[in-house]
Design an enzyme around this catalytic site. Structure first.
Site, short mmCIF file in Angstrom:
data_model
loop_
_atom_site.label_atom_id
_atom_site.label_comp_id
_atom_site.label_asym_id
_atom_site.label_seq_id
_atom_site.Cartn_x
_atom_site.Cartn_y
_atom_site.Cartn_z
N SER A 123 0.80 -1.21 0.00
CA SER A 123 0.00 0.00 0.00
C SER A 123 0.85 1.28 0.00
CB SER A 123 -0.94 -0.07 1.21
OG SER A 123 -1.80 1.01 1.24
N ASP A 159 -6.28 2.02 -3.04
CA ASP A 159 -7.50 1.79 -2.26
C ASP A 159 -7.84 2.99 -1.38
OD1 ASP A 159 -5.56 1.39 -0.36
OD2 ASP A 159 -6.28 -0.56 0.32
N GLU A 191 -12.26 5.97 6.54
CA GLU A 191 -11.24 6.39 7.48
C GLU A 191 -10.82 7.80 7.04
OE1 GLU A 191 -8.87 2.63 9.10
OE2 GLU A 191 -8.32 3.10 7.05
N ALA A 192 -10.35 8.58 8.01
CA ALA A 192 -9.96 9.95 7.67
C ALA A 192 -8.89 9.96 6.57
CB ALA A 192 -9.43 10.65 8.92
N ASN A 193 -8.09 8.88 6.51
CA ASN A 193 -7.02 8.83 5.52
C ASN A 193 -7.52 8.58 4.09
OD1 ASN A 193 -7.52 6.03 5.25
ND2 ASN A 193 -6.07 5.56 6.90
N GLY A 225 -0.88 -0.62 13.89
CA GLY A 225 -0.96 -2.03 13.47
C GLY A 225 -0.07 -2.30 12.27
N ARG A 240 1.00 5.84 17.68
CA ARG A 240 0.49 7.03 16.99
C ARG A 240 -0.18 7.97 17.99
NH1 ARG A 240 1.34 6.00 11.80
NH2 ARG A 240 0.76 3.94 10.98
#
Ligand code: NG1
Ligand code: ZN
Length: 612
Positions: free
Chosen positions: A132, A348, A438-440, A569, A575
């Site tokens: 990714s 993605d 997700e915010a990302n 993870g 974080r």
């Protein structure tokens, strides 16, 4: 099929492929000739029966030989993919992910596991080789379940078990999984494989192929595809084409047709409105965008940068860089106010952005995407007169302003889950329409079977008025445009482009829906990140003692503030997230919380430094 069953029961080969004592209720005894002999009370066998027993014994021997040969092949081939001694890895939020040089044995073993999963589910399973948004030197692997979803938690455990078995206990672990799951090894297996553009992906995906073939499974190697494309293929295959055709062309056709249907009646779309700057992160998304372009018939005019022709994958570009750094990627020639987006390395995730006339950078992340899409869907439901429950699923990283806007202004149900797509996906399945992001920028929309049925029925209903008909047709095309198996940058981009066109909104209008609270994400390195345990969808730290109290008292010093910490993870870090009323406050709070983590959770290396 019948004969294999017969032999299996007769021989008492257990599901792990090991031999047990013959089962007492031997199926051979239900054979009609044997029953007749017994009926006559004759203990001697007729020559016919003796021949049968003889041939069954022969078949048993050849089955046994075959089984042994099967595992022999695994044993032999696994030596070509040796595990570095002592190396342990865990199947985390996004599968296995680490430096590519440590992954050859993992790939071979995931080929084995996917084959078992396929035999167990009697379906095609996917294996995607990608890391990714990680640096180009890393790689990784994810398993895809039959409907295109992430593999179940129990099988994630098997993946870890198999990955960490030392070379000489690999067969034992494999047989243990076969036995636990009661897998019938005579079932056929089919595995779809895809890879991203990393230099290491070719040989690593070959290792997956080796794993599958050593257990006699069939493979279809899709070569270079985006992660969501492979999820789509797996779903198409297992739904026998009802989700679409399992080819890249089928994917382009399905999505582009839906996009063209959505945009065809939008009046006066100018070339400027059709133009979109896309940062391909120097990865697979760029290649696939190029392939898709002709299907979009200029209704979307993509200006591609970071297309992989020169730059390095994810280096100073891509969705993760843009989101975390809160700045534009390198290599993109942005005009003032121009609508831009970035994919991540396996396409993605997606985030949008623009720069205003003062040179200020504006990010439209997963929260803004969820807001845009859920608002649009809610409006269409009202217009179509459909009573379907819509909800937005977020994580603790969602900007506080987005949650407030959705709950207070839009009156949409909001649900918060732990980080990791599988958690969001499961939560979204609970609603008629579950929008998760997700915010990302990783996310999609799930429509329940019942919701899809209602939409389809209303499309066909000749009694609906024009307004309703128009709304429900838009809903139908939107369902077709969305990749419901997993977050998909290309599909999400087309949905966003269609929604902006239909609603006549510019990127600035979209950005103005609500104003993000300034926020900051930091990483702290500690000796063992597992010392941090969390609760309440990761918003509160339970251990180490005193950490949450410290965070609470730091948060109180700032206005509109919020902060939480959690072990990553996918990286060996803790974080830290903080938001507050100003950038200075968000940065300062994030820094103070980082110091607390460093002090209370075993920080290593240099103490976190202030940001300013
Ligand atoms: P970790 O490393 O667990 O924070 C990151 C993302 C997740 C998810 C996974 C998988 C953040 C804060 N975390 O997980 O949302 O996308 O990677 O790629 O963005
Ligand atoms: Zn990704």
């Amino acid at each position: 099929m019948k004969s294999t069953k017969f032999v299996k029961k007769c021989t008492g080969i257990n599901s792990a492929g090991a031999f047990e004592k013959p089962c007492p209720n031997n199926e051979m005894e239900t054979n009609s000739s044997v029953r007749q002999e017994r009926g006559r009370g004759d203990v001697r066998h007729s020559s016919h029966v003796i021949r049968e027993v003889g041939s069954a014994a022969h078949s048993l021997r050849s089955q046994k030989k075959q089984k042994m040969a099967q595992f022999e092949e695994v044993s032999q081939k696994s030596k070509l993919h040796p595990k570095p001694e002592g190396l342990t890895l865990q199947y985390g939020t996004a599968g296995f992910r680490t430096h590519a040089k440590h992954l050859d044995h993992i790939m071979f073993r995931m080929g084995l596991l996917a084959t078992l999963r396929s035999k167990k589910t009697k379906s095609t399973i996917g294996v995607m080789v990608t890391a990714s948004h990680n640096p180009e030197e890393d790689n990784g692997v994810k398993l895809i379940d039959p409907m295109g979803e992430m593999v179940t938690v129990v099988w994630e455990g098997y993946a870890t078990q198999l990955a960490n078995a030392e070379q000489d206990s690999l067969l034992k672990e494999l047989k243990d999984i076969i036995e636990k799951e009661g897998i019938d090894m005579s079932e056929p297996a089919s595995v779809y494989i895809g890879k991203d553009t990393r230099p290491s992906s070719a040989s690593l995906s070959q290792a997956v192929l080796d794993g599958v073939s050593s257990l006699g499974g069939k493979t279809h190697d899709y070569g270079l595809v985006t992660t969501p494309q492979l999820h789509y293929m797996v779903c198409c295959c297992n739904t026998h084409g009802s989700y679409g055709s399992p080819t890249t062309e089928g994917y382009y056709q399905k999505l582009s047709q839906a996009f063209l249907q959505l945009t065809q009646n939008v009046p006066n779309r100018t070339d400027d409105q059709k133009r979109l700057l896309v940062d391909g992160a120097n990865g697979i998304g760029a290649l696939k965008m190029r392939e898709m372009e002709p299907f979009l018939r200029s209704e979307l005019q993509v200006v591609l940068s970071n297309d992989g022709s020169s730059g390095k994958l994810n280096h100073m570009c891509g969705a993760d860089y843009v989101k975390v750094q809160q700045k534009a990627p390198q290599g993109m020639n942005m005009g003032v106010g121009e609508r831009c987006c970035s994919f991540d390395g396996d396409a993605d995730r997606i985030v949008y952005y623009y720069t205003d006339s003062k040179g200020c950078f504006h990010l439209l992340d997963g929260d803004k995407i969820a807001t845009l899409i859920s608002t649009y869907l809610k409006e269409l439901l009202t217009q179509a007169g459909l009573n379907l429950q819509i909800a937005v699923v977020q994580t603790a990283y969602a900007n506080g302003s987005s949650t407030r806007y959705l709950e207070d202004v839009m009156k949409v149900a909001v649900c918060c889950t732990k980080t990791g797509v599988k958690h969001l996906h499961h939560a979204a399945q609970e609603y008629d329409i579950g929008v998760y992001f997700e915010a990302n920028g990783h996310g999609t929309v799930l429509f329940s079977k019942a919701a899809q049925k209602q939409i389809q029925e209303l499309v066909k209903d000749s009694n609906t008025n024009d307004e309703k008909k128009h709304a429900v047709k838009l809903l139908e095309s939107t369902v077709n445009l969305i990749n419901q198996t997993v977050g998909d940058a290309i599909s999400d981009m087309l949905v966003i482009e269609a929604v902006l066109a239909i609603r006549g909104m510019s990127v600035q209008d979209w950005d103005a829906i609500y104003t993000d609270l300034p926020n900051r994400q930091l990483k702290v390195t500690v000796s063992d990140r597992r010392v941090i345990d969390t609760t309440d969808a990761e918003r509160k730290a339970v251990t180490p003692e005193g950490l949450q109290d410290t965070i609470d008292s730091l948060v109180k010093k700032y206005k509109n503030a919020r902060s939480f910490v959690r072990p990553s993870g996918t990286e060996d870090v803790v974080r830290v997230y903080a938001e507050a009323d100003t950038h200075e406050s968000a940065d300062s709070l994030a820094h103070e919380v980082s110091l607390a983590v460093y002090r209370l959770a075993g920080g290593v290396g240099d103490k976190p430094k202030p940001l300013h």
